[in-house]
Design a protein around this motif. Structure first.
Motif, PDB file in Angstrom:
ATOM      1  N   GLU A 145      43.605  25.974  49.583  1.00 21.08           N
ATOM      2  CA  GLU A 145      42.392  26.755  49.847  1.00 21.08           C
ATOM      3  C   GLU A 145      42.739  28.059  50.561  1.00 21.08           C
ATOM      4  O   GLU A 145      42.212  29.127  50.221  1.00 21.08           O
ATOM      5  CB  GLU A 145      41.411  25.951  50.713  1.00 21.08           C
ATOM      6  CG  GLU A 145      40.719  24.831  49.989  1.00 21.08           C
ATOM      7  CD  GLU A 145      39.847  23.988  50.909  1.00 21.08           C
ATOM      8  OE1 GLU A 145      39.946  24.135  52.151  1.00 21.08           O
ATOM      9  OE2 GLU A 145      39.066  23.180  50.394  1.00 21.08           O
ATOM     10  N   LEU A 146      43.612  27.973  51.541  1.00 20.18           N
ATOM     11  CA  LEU A 146      44.009  29.182  52.261  1.00 20.18           C
ATOM     12  C   LEU A 146      44.768  30.147  51.360  1.00 20.18           C
ATOM     13  O   LEU A 146      44.560  31.364  51.430  1.00 20.18           O
ATOM     14  CB  LEU A 146      44.855  28.824  53.491  1.00 20.18           C
ATOM     15  CG  LEU A 146      44.078  28.248  54.662  1.00 20.18           C
ATOM     16  CD1 LEU A 146      45.033  27.695  55.708  1.00 20.18           C
ATOM     17  CD2 LEU A 146      43.160  29.293  55.260  1.00 20.18           C
ATOM     18  N   THR A 147      45.635  29.617  50.508  1.00 16.48           N
ATOM     19  CA  THR A 147      46.376  30.473  49.574  1.00 16.48           C
ATOM     20  C   THR A 147      45.421  31.236  48.677  1.00 16.48           C
ATOM     21  O   THR A 147      45.562  32.448  48.478  1.00 16.48           O
ATOM     22  CB  THR A 147      47.348  29.628  48.726  1.00 16.48           C
ATOM     23  OG1 THR A 147      48.278  28.997  49.599  1.00 16.48           O
ATOM     24  CG2 THR A 147      48.086  30.472  47.711  1.00 16.48           C
ATOM     25  N   LEU A 148      44.426  30.539  48.130  1.00 14.52           N
ATOM     26  CA  LEU A 148      43.444  31.201  47.269  1.00 14.52           C
ATOM     27  C   LEU A 148      42.630  32.235  48.041  1.00 14.52           C
ATOM     28  O   LEU A 148      42.341  33.320  47.532  1.00 14.52           O
ATOM     29  CB  LEU A 148      42.518  30.168  46.622  1.00 14.52           C
ATOM     30  CG  LEU A 148      43.186  29.229  45.621  1.00 14.52           C
ATOM     31  CD1 LEU A 148      42.212  28.131  45.186  1.00 14.52           C
ATOM     32  CD2 LEU A 148      43.696  30.002  44.424  1.00 14.52           C
ATOM     33  N   ALA A 149      42.297  31.907  49.281  1.00 18.52           N
ATOM     34  CA  ALA A 149      41.530  32.849  50.106  1.00 18.52           C
ATOM     35  C   ALA A 149      42.347  34.101  50.403  1.00 18.52           C
ATOM     36  O   ALA A 149      41.829  35.222  50.324  1.00 18.52           O
ATOM     37  CB  ALA A 149      41.104  32.174  51.410  1.00 18.52           C
ATOM     38  N   PHE A 150      43.637  33.922  50.719  1.00 21.04           N
ATOM     39  CA  PHE A 150      44.482  35.085  50.985  1.00 21.04           C
ATOM     40  C   PHE A 150      44.665  35.929  49.736  1.00 21.04           C
ATOM     41  O   PHE A 150      44.664  37.168  49.805  1.00 21.04           O
ATOM     42  CB  PHE A 150      45.848  34.665  51.538  1.00 21.04           C
ATOM     43  CG  PHE A 150      45.798  34.155  52.952  1.00 21.04           C
ATOM     44  CD1 PHE A 150      45.160  34.867  53.951  1.00 21.04           C
ATOM     45  CD2 PHE A 150      46.399  32.954  53.288  1.00 21.04           C
ATOM     46  CE1 PHE A 150      45.120  34.411  55.260  1.00 21.04           C
ATOM     47  CE2 PHE A 150      46.364  32.481  54.600  1.00 21.04           C
ATOM     48  CZ  PHE A 150      45.727  33.211  55.581  1.00 21.04           C
ATOM     49  N   ARG A 151      44.811  35.287  48.579  1.00 18.12           N
ATOM     50  CA  ARG A 151      44.933  36.050  47.328  1.00 18.12           C
ATOM     51  C   ARG A 151      43.667  36.848  47.047  1.00 18.12           C
ATOM     52  O   ARG A 151      43.735  38.015  46.672  1.00 18.12           O
ATOM     53  CB  ARG A 151      45.227  35.111  46.158  1.00 18.12           C
ATOM     54  CG  ARG A 151      46.631  34.603  46.129  1.00 18.12           C
ATOM     55  CD  ARG A 151      46.864  33.709  44.936  1.00 18.12           C
ATOM     56  NE  ARG A 151      48.154  33.063  45.041  1.00 18.12           N
ATOM     57  CZ  ARG A 151      48.469  31.927  44.471  1.00 18.12           C
ATOM     58  NH1 ARG A 151      47.580  31.279  43.722  1.00 18.12           N
ATOM     59  NH2 ARG A 151      49.674  31.409  44.613  1.00 18.12           N
ATOM     60  N   ALA A 152      42.509  36.207  47.228  1.00 15.85           N
ATOM     61  CA  ALA A 152      41.238  36.901  46.995  1.00 15.85           C
ATOM     62  C   ALA A 152      41.085  38.060  47.981  1.00 15.85           C
ATOM     63  O   ALA A 152      40.651  39.154  47.604  1.00 15.85           O
ATOM     64  CB  ALA A 152      40.069  35.926  47.125  1.00 15.85           C
ATOM     65  N   ALA A 153      41.463  37.836  49.227  1.00 16.41           N
ATOM     66  CA  ALA A 153      41.375  38.902  50.231  1.00 16.41           C
ATOM     67  C   ALA A 153      42.321  40.042  49.888  1.00 16.41           C
ATOM     68  O   ALA A 153      41.967  41.220  50.036  1.00 16.41           O
ATOM     69  CB  ALA A 153      41.696  38.343  51.625  1.00 16.41           C
ATOM     70  N   THR A 154      43.510  39.719  49.411  1.00 17.07           N
ATOM     71  CA  THR A 154      44.476  40.745  49.024  1.00 17.07           C
ATOM     72  C   THR A 154      43.942  41.562  47.865  1.00 17.07           C
ATOM     73  O   THR A 154      43.996  42.801  47.885  1.00 17.07           O
ATOM     74  CB  THR A 154      45.828  40.105  48.649  1.00 17.07           C
ATOM     75  OG1 THR A 154      46.340  39.430  49.791  1.00 17.07           O
ATOM     76  CG2 THR A 154      46.821  41.136  48.166  1.00 17.07           C
ATOM     77  N   ASP A 155      43.417  40.890  46.845  1.00 18.54           N
ATOM     78  CA  ASP A 155      42.871  41.605  45.685  1.00 18.54           C
ATOM     79  C   ASP A 155      41.754  42.554  46.104  1.00 18.54           C
ATOM     80  O   ASP A 155      41.703  43.703  45.663  1.00 18.54           O
ATOM     81  CB  ASP A 155      42.350  40.628  44.634  1.00 18.54           C
ATOM     82  CG  ASP A 155      43.448  39.846  43.950  1.00 18.54           C
ATOM     83  OD1 ASP A 155      44.635  40.233  44.058  1.00 18.54           O
ATOM     84  OD2 ASP A 155      43.122  38.830  43.298  1.00 18.54           O
ATOM     85  N   ARG A 156      40.883  42.077  46.955  1.00 25.50           N
ATOM     86  CA  ARG A 156      39.759  42.908  47.393  1.00 25.50           C
ATOM     87  C   ARG A 156      40.251  44.090  48.234  1.00 25.50           C
ATOM     88  O   ARG A 156      39.786  45.220  48.070  1.00 25.50           O
ATOM     89  CB  ARG A 156      38.775  42.055  48.191  1.00 25.50           C
ATOM     90  CG  ARG A 156      37.511  42.774  48.487  1.00 25.50           C
ATOM     91  CD  ARG A 156      36.448  41.851  48.960  1.00 25.50           C
ATOM     92  NE  ARG A 156      35.225  42.614  49.147  1.00 25.50           N
ATOM     93  CZ  ARG A 156      34.201  42.207  49.848  1.00 25.50           C
ATOM     94  NH1 ARG A 156      34.220  41.036  50.419  1.00 25.50           N
ATOM     95  NH2 ARG A 156      33.145  42.961  49.971  1.00 25.50           N
ATOM     96  N   ALA A 157      41.202  43.838  49.109  1.00 23.87           N
ATOM     97  CA  ALA A 157      41.738  44.918  49.951  1.00 23.87           C
ATOM     98  C   ALA A 157      42.436  45.974  49.098  1.00 23.87           C
ATOM     99  O   ALA A 157      42.307  47.170  49.367  1.00 23.87           O
ATOM    100  CB  ALA A 157      42.700  44.348  50.998  1.00 23.87           C
ATOM    101  N   VAL A 158      43.151  45.555  48.063  1.00 24.41           N
ATOM    102  CA  VAL A 158      43.823  46.510  47.173  1.00 24.41           C
ATOM    103  C   VAL A 158      42.794  47.389  46.469  1.00 24.41           C
ATOM    104  O   VAL A 158      42.996  48.598  46.320  1.00 24.41           O
ATOM    105  CB  VAL A 158      44.737  45.776  46.165  1.00 24.41           C
ATOM    106  CG1 VAL A 158      45.185  46.701  45.041  1.00 24.41           C
ATOM    107  CG2 VAL A 158      45.940  45.180  46.877  1.00 24.41           C
TER     108      VAL A 158
END
Length: 115
Positions: free
Chosen positions: A48-61
């Motif tokens: 869950e945390l991995t997916l959250a970090f990926r989603a946060a990274t995509d949005r930040a990019v």
């Protein structure tokens, strides 16, 4: 049916919450994962945390790209060059050019970051 429900639940990222400063100061502490003894529960929460970090990274990019495009906008009297943006964002100049184009595409298509 239960499999579909569980896969849908897993695709939705866990919310990212800021850790209290005393927990963040402890190098062994990471979102309370170290306290989970059950390997199945640990895998679920870490995923869950991995997916959250990926989603946060995509949005930040996407936000970076929009900001880069806005800073490079030729209509701005204080516009920045790709080299200036690269230096500021710690990118290469080629990557900065790509991010400016990506941001322009997002803005042109009326997409806001994270959509």
């Amino acid at each position: 049916m239960a499999e579909s429900e569980s896969s849908q639940r897993r695709l939705r990222p866990a919310p990212l919450l800021f850790e209290p400063s005393e927990a963040a100061a402890d190098p062994e502490h990471f979102f309370d994962l170290e306290s989970i003894d059950d390997p199945g529960a640990l895998l679920d929460r870490a995923t869950e945390l991995t997916l959250a970090f990926r989603a946060a990274t995509d949005r930040a990019v996407e936000f970076q790209a929009v900001a880069a495009a806005q800073l490079a906008d030729p209509r701005r009297f204080d516009r920045l060059t790709a080299a200036d943006i690269a230096e500021r964002a710690r990118w290469t100049e080629d990557y900065a050019k790509k991010m400016v184009e990506f941001g322009r595409d997002l803005l042109r298509n009326g997409r806001t970051p994270g959509e």
